[in-house]
Design a protein around this motif. Structure first.
Motif, PDB file in Angstrom:
ATOM      1  N   VAL A  58      47.959  44.986  55.017  1.00 33.31           N
ATOM      2  CA  VAL A  58      49.273  45.095  54.436  1.00 33.31           C
ATOM      3  C   VAL A  58      48.144  43.909  53.089  1.00 33.31           C
ATOM      4  CG1 VAL A  58      50.487  42.864  53.881  1.00 33.31           C
ATOM      5  CG2 VAL A  58      50.133  43.386  56.689  1.00 33.31           C
ATOM      6  N   VAL A  59      49.536  45.168  52.271  1.00 37.38           N
ATOM      7  CA  VAL A  59      48.307  44.226  50.340  1.00 37.38           C
ATOM      8  C   VAL A  59      49.032  42.830  50.096  1.00 37.38           C
ATOM      9  CG1 VAL A  59      48.955  45.341  48.097  1.00 37.38           C
ATOM     10  CG2 VAL A  59      49.005  46.685  49.695  1.00 37.38           C
ATOM     11  N   GLU A  60      47.493  42.587  49.730  1.00 34.11           N
ATOM     12  CA  GLU A  60      47.793  40.679  49.484  1.00 34.11           C
ATOM     13  C   GLU A  60      48.582  40.526  48.065  1.00 34.11           C
ATOM     14  OE1 GLU A  60      44.163  39.182  49.821  1.00 34.11           O
ATOM     15  OE2 GLU A  60      43.620  39.296  51.772  1.00 34.11           O
ATOM     16  N   LYS A  61      49.706  40.093  48.398  1.00 32.60           N
ATOM     17  CA  LYS A  61      50.382  39.798  46.979  1.00 32.60           C
ATOM     18  C   LYS A  61      50.490  38.273  46.733  1.00 32.60           C
ATOM     19  CE  LYS A  61      54.084  42.557  48.767  1.00 32.60           C
ATOM     20  NZ  LYS A  61      55.545  42.516  49.122  1.00 32.60           N
ATOM     21  N   GLY A  62      49.511  36.959  46.924  1.00 40.85           N
ATOM     22  CA  GLY A  62      49.478  36.201  46.536  1.00 40.85           C
ATOM     23  C   GLY A  62      49.901  34.918  47.632  1.00 40.85           C
ATOM     24  N   VAL A  63      50.056  33.436  46.680  1.00 36.87           N
ATOM     25  CA  VAL A  63      50.463  32.645  47.949  1.00 36.87           C
ATOM     26  C   VAL A  63      50.975  31.549  47.124  1.00 36.87           C
ATOM     27  CG1 VAL A  63      48.826  29.935  47.571  1.00 36.87           C
ATOM     28  CG2 VAL A  63      47.362  31.874  47.462  1.00 36.87           C
ATOM     29  N   ILE A  64      51.917  31.689  47.853  1.00 37.81           N
ATOM     30  CA  ILE A  64      53.142  30.518  47.753  1.00 37.81           C
ATOM     31  C   ILE A  64      52.927  29.589  48.038  1.00 37.81           C
ATOM     32  CG2 ILE A  64      55.701  30.542  47.743  1.00 37.81           C
ATOM     33  CD1 ILE A  64      55.579  32.728  48.986  1.00 37.81           C
ATOM     34  N   LYS A  65      53.150  27.995  47.003  1.00 34.78           N
ATOM     35  CA  LYS A  65      52.559  26.773  46.982  1.00 34.78           C
ATOM     36  C   LYS A  65      53.700  26.173  47.468  1.00 34.78           C
ATOM     37  CE  LYS A  65      49.263  24.491  46.131  1.00 34.78           C
ATOM     38  NZ  LYS A  65      47.958  23.883  45.097  1.00 34.78           N
ATOM     39  N   VAL A  66      54.211  25.650  48.274  1.00 34.82           N
ATOM     40  CA  VAL A  66      55.129  24.676  49.053  1.00 34.82           C
ATOM     41  C   VAL A  66      55.734  23.464  49.537  1.00 34.82           C
ATOM     42  CG1 VAL A  66      57.524  24.555  50.047  1.00 34.82           C
ATOM     43  CG2 VAL A  66      56.504  26.833  49.246  1.00 34.82           C
ATOM     44  N   LYS A  81      56.757  31.731  57.746  1.00 35.87           N
ATOM     45  CA  LYS A  81      55.278  31.844  57.325  1.00 35.87           C
ATOM     46  C   LYS A  81      54.808  32.918  58.291  1.00 35.87           C
ATOM     47  CE  LYS A  81      51.958  27.943  56.398  1.00 35.87           C
ATOM     48  NZ  LYS A  81      50.817  26.906  56.652  1.00 35.87           N
ATOM     49  N   PRO A  82      54.384  33.957  59.262  1.00 36.74           N
ATOM     50  CA  PRO A  82      54.438  34.814  59.761  1.00 36.74           C
ATOM     51  C   PRO A  82      55.026  36.295  59.068  1.00 36.74           C
ATOM     52  CG  PRO A  82      54.797  33.544  61.151  1.00 36.74           C
ATOM     53  CD  PRO A  82      54.903  32.393  60.437  1.00 36.74           C
ATOM     54  N   GLY A  88      52.420  40.423  53.324  1.00 33.91           N
ATOM     55  CA  GLY A  88      51.436  39.929  52.350  1.00 33.91           C
ATOM     56  C   GLY A  88      51.350  38.942  51.084  1.00 33.91           C
ATOM     57  N   TRP A  89      52.007  38.024  51.966  1.00 30.80           N
ATOM     58  CA  TRP A  89      52.023  36.384  51.192  1.00 30.80           C
ATOM     59  C   TRP A  89      51.543  35.507  51.912  1.00 30.80           C
ATOM     60  CZ3 TRP A  89      53.570  36.188  46.483  1.00 30.80           C
ATOM     61  CH2 TRP A  89      54.333  37.358  45.484  1.00 30.80           C
ATOM     62  N   ASP A  90      50.550  34.433  51.319  1.00 27.79           N
ATOM     63  CA  ASP A  90      50.188  33.426  52.316  1.00 27.79           C
ATOM     64  C   ASP A  90      51.130  32.426  51.691  1.00 27.79           C
ATOM     65  OD1 ASP A  90      48.266  31.674  53.285  1.00 27.79           O
ATOM     66  OD2 ASP A  90      46.965  31.605  51.471  1.00 27.79           O
ATOM     67  N   LEU A  91      51.947  31.461  52.358  1.00 25.33           N
ATOM     68  CA  LEU A  91      52.231  30.366  52.185  1.00 25.33           C
ATOM     69  C   LEU A  91      51.741  29.787  52.821  1.00 25.33           C
ATOM     70  CD1 LEU A  91      54.938  29.236  51.597  1.00 25.33           C
ATOM     71  CD2 LEU A  91      56.086  29.955  54.505  1.00 25.33           C
ATOM     72  N   GLN A  92      51.302  28.813  51.989  1.00 24.03           N
ATOM     73  CA  GLN A  92      50.739  27.123  51.700  1.00 24.03           C
ATOM     74  C   GLN A  92      51.879  26.296  51.882  1.00 24.03           C
ATOM     75  OE1 GLN A  92      47.264  27.063  49.282  1.00 24.03           O
ATOM     76  NE2 GLN A  92      46.801  28.944  50.198  1.00 24.03           N
ATOM     77  N   VAL A  93      52.299  25.453  52.892  1.00 26.47           N
ATOM     78  CA  VAL A  93      53.570  24.525  53.329  1.00 26.47           C
ATOM     79  C   VAL A  93      52.157  22.954  53.101  1.00 26.47           C
ATOM     80  CG1 VAL A  93      54.917  23.218  54.565  1.00 26.47           C
ATOM     81  CG2 VAL A  93      54.182  25.848  54.398  1.00 26.47           C
ATOM     82  N   THR A  94      52.747  22.056  52.150  1.00 28.22           N
ATOM     83  CA  THR A  94      52.047  20.142  52.029  1.00 28.22           C
ATOM     84  C   THR A  94      52.939  19.642  52.876  1.00 28.22           C
ATOM     85  OG1 THR A  94      50.479  21.527  50.504  1.00 28.22           O
ATOM     86  CG2 THR A  94      50.552  18.824  51.105  1.00 28.22           C
ATOM     87  N   VAL A  95      53.255  18.688  53.176  1.00 26.44           N
ATOM     88  CA  VAL A  95      54.184  17.618  53.808  1.00 26.44           C
ATOM     89  C   VAL A  95      53.640  16.330  52.577  1.00 26.44           C
ATOM     90  CG1 VAL A  95      55.018  16.683  55.832  1.00 26.44           C
ATOM     91  CG2 VAL A  95      54.309  18.598  55.637  1.00 26.44           C
ATOM     92  N   ALA A 276      60.483  34.195  45.012  1.00 23.70           N
ATOM     93  CA  ALA A 276      62.123  34.845  46.055  1.00 23.70           C
ATOM     94  C   ALA A 276      61.682  34.979  46.686  1.00 23.70           C
ATOM     95  CB  ALA A 276      61.653  35.391  44.831  1.00 23.70           C
ATOM     96  N   ALA A 277      60.668  35.939  47.845  1.00 20.51           N
ATOM     97  CA  ALA A 277      60.772  36.427  48.364  1.00 20.51           C
ATOM     98  C   ALA A 277      60.624  34.871  49.699  1.00 20.51           C
ATOM     99  CB  ALA A 277      58.875  36.853  48.406  1.00 20.51           C
TER     100      ALA A 277
END
Length: 303
Positions: A58-66, A81-82, A88-95, A276-277
């Motif tokens: 998988v080509v890494e595309k970056g981080v999405i911070k939500v 997330k999976p 290629g997206w790393d979804l990072q979630v902060t509650v 968008a993804a």
């Protein structure tokens, strides 16, 4: 005579050497021309498989911070997330446990997006706080419900009953409209989506409206006659609008369209590729199925 013998010996040696050299060259050529053995193919296979694995990485595309509230928003994002990881997206979630900080951190640029609110709340927040936040995707709807506290029957509500409601502008109005729909109070004409308890025109049961921060309402279930809970905080308290509420907003109501929960970004970031993804996956059939199965009508995917 000796010279003739010597010449003959030398001639013999040269002939033998020539034959040997030709033989070696012929064997080498033959070996090169022969097809590879099974053992050789087996040795080459791992190298070929490694090459295939490399090409399939998988080509890494970056981080999405939500930023999100816990239930159901962060739970839904965990299911996402999976799927995003495969893209290629790393979804990072902060509650967060309130309705203010998630907007503040997106406005500040610390997060790419948030997921917790509906459009009326967003519009009100922008006006009150001077923020520049915009909706980029409608995801789901959570019916607001009236739940029993020290009393459990709206039909036999006691005189002077206390009812806890969220104190933010849009959710308080929503709660009061639900109470009006169930004959508890009557609001002034035109109060609509900006109604507060000061807009109560008729109060036949002399109910006392207790205004609390939305996250605190569920905590007074044992202290007030009834509570009106947002869907996410009801779920967090182990309650389901369809099975536990005494009354709730129906999925085909105007509220379902008005109070759909959205993905929000700071104005100017509407074209964020990662967000968008995220929206695409949240709207996918897989995530709709996850929501329907997990929440059984307490959270409804927006169509």
């Amino acid at each position: 005579m000796k010279k003739k013998v010597l010449a003959a010996v030398l001639a013999t040696v040269l002939a033998v050497g020539t034959l040997t050299a030709c033989g070696s060259g012929s064997e080498a050529t033959q070996a090169a021309a022969e097809p590879a053995t099974e053992e050789a193919v087996a040795e080459e296979a791992p190298a070929e498989e490694a090459a295939e694995e490399t090409s399939a990485e998988v080509v890494e595309k970056g981080v999405i911070k939500v930023a999100a509230t816990e239930v159901p928003h962060s739970e839904i994002l965990e299911a996402v997330k999976p799927i995003l990881a495969e893209q290629g997206w790393d979804l990072q979630v902060t509650v967060f446990n309130d309705y203010v900080q998630p907007n503040e951190v997106v406005e500040a640029g610390d997060f790419d997006a948030n997921y917790f609110q509906h459009t009326p709340y967003l519009d009100s927040f922008n006006v009150e706080k001077g923020t520049h936040l915009v909706n980029v995707g409608e995801i789901h709807y959570e019916p607001l419900g009236i739940y029993g506290g020290t009393e459990s029957d709206l039909a036999n509500i006691s005189d002077g009953a206390t009812i806890a409601v969220p104190n933010d502008t849009t959710n308080e109005a929503r709660a009061l409209l639900l109470l009006q729909d169930n004959g508890i109070i009557t609001l002034k004409e035109g109060a609509g989506m900006e109604a507060t308890k000061n807009d109560i025109a008729e109060n036949p049961y002399n109910v006392e409206i207790v205004e609390l921060e939305a996250a605190q309402v569920a905590r007074v279930i044992g202290e007030t006659s009834f509570v009106v809970l947002n869907g996410n905080y009801a779920l967090q308290a182990g309650l389901n609008a369809q099975t536990d509420a005494l009354a709730y907003e129906t999925s085909d109501s105007e509220a379902a369209k008005t109070y759909v929960n959205i993905i929000v970004v700071k104005e100017g970031n509407e074209g964020n590729e990662g967000v968008a993804a995220l929206v695409d996956v949240l709207k996918s059939d897989d995530i709709k199925a996850f929501i329907n199965e997990k929440y059984q009508g307490s959270v409804v995917p927006f169509e």
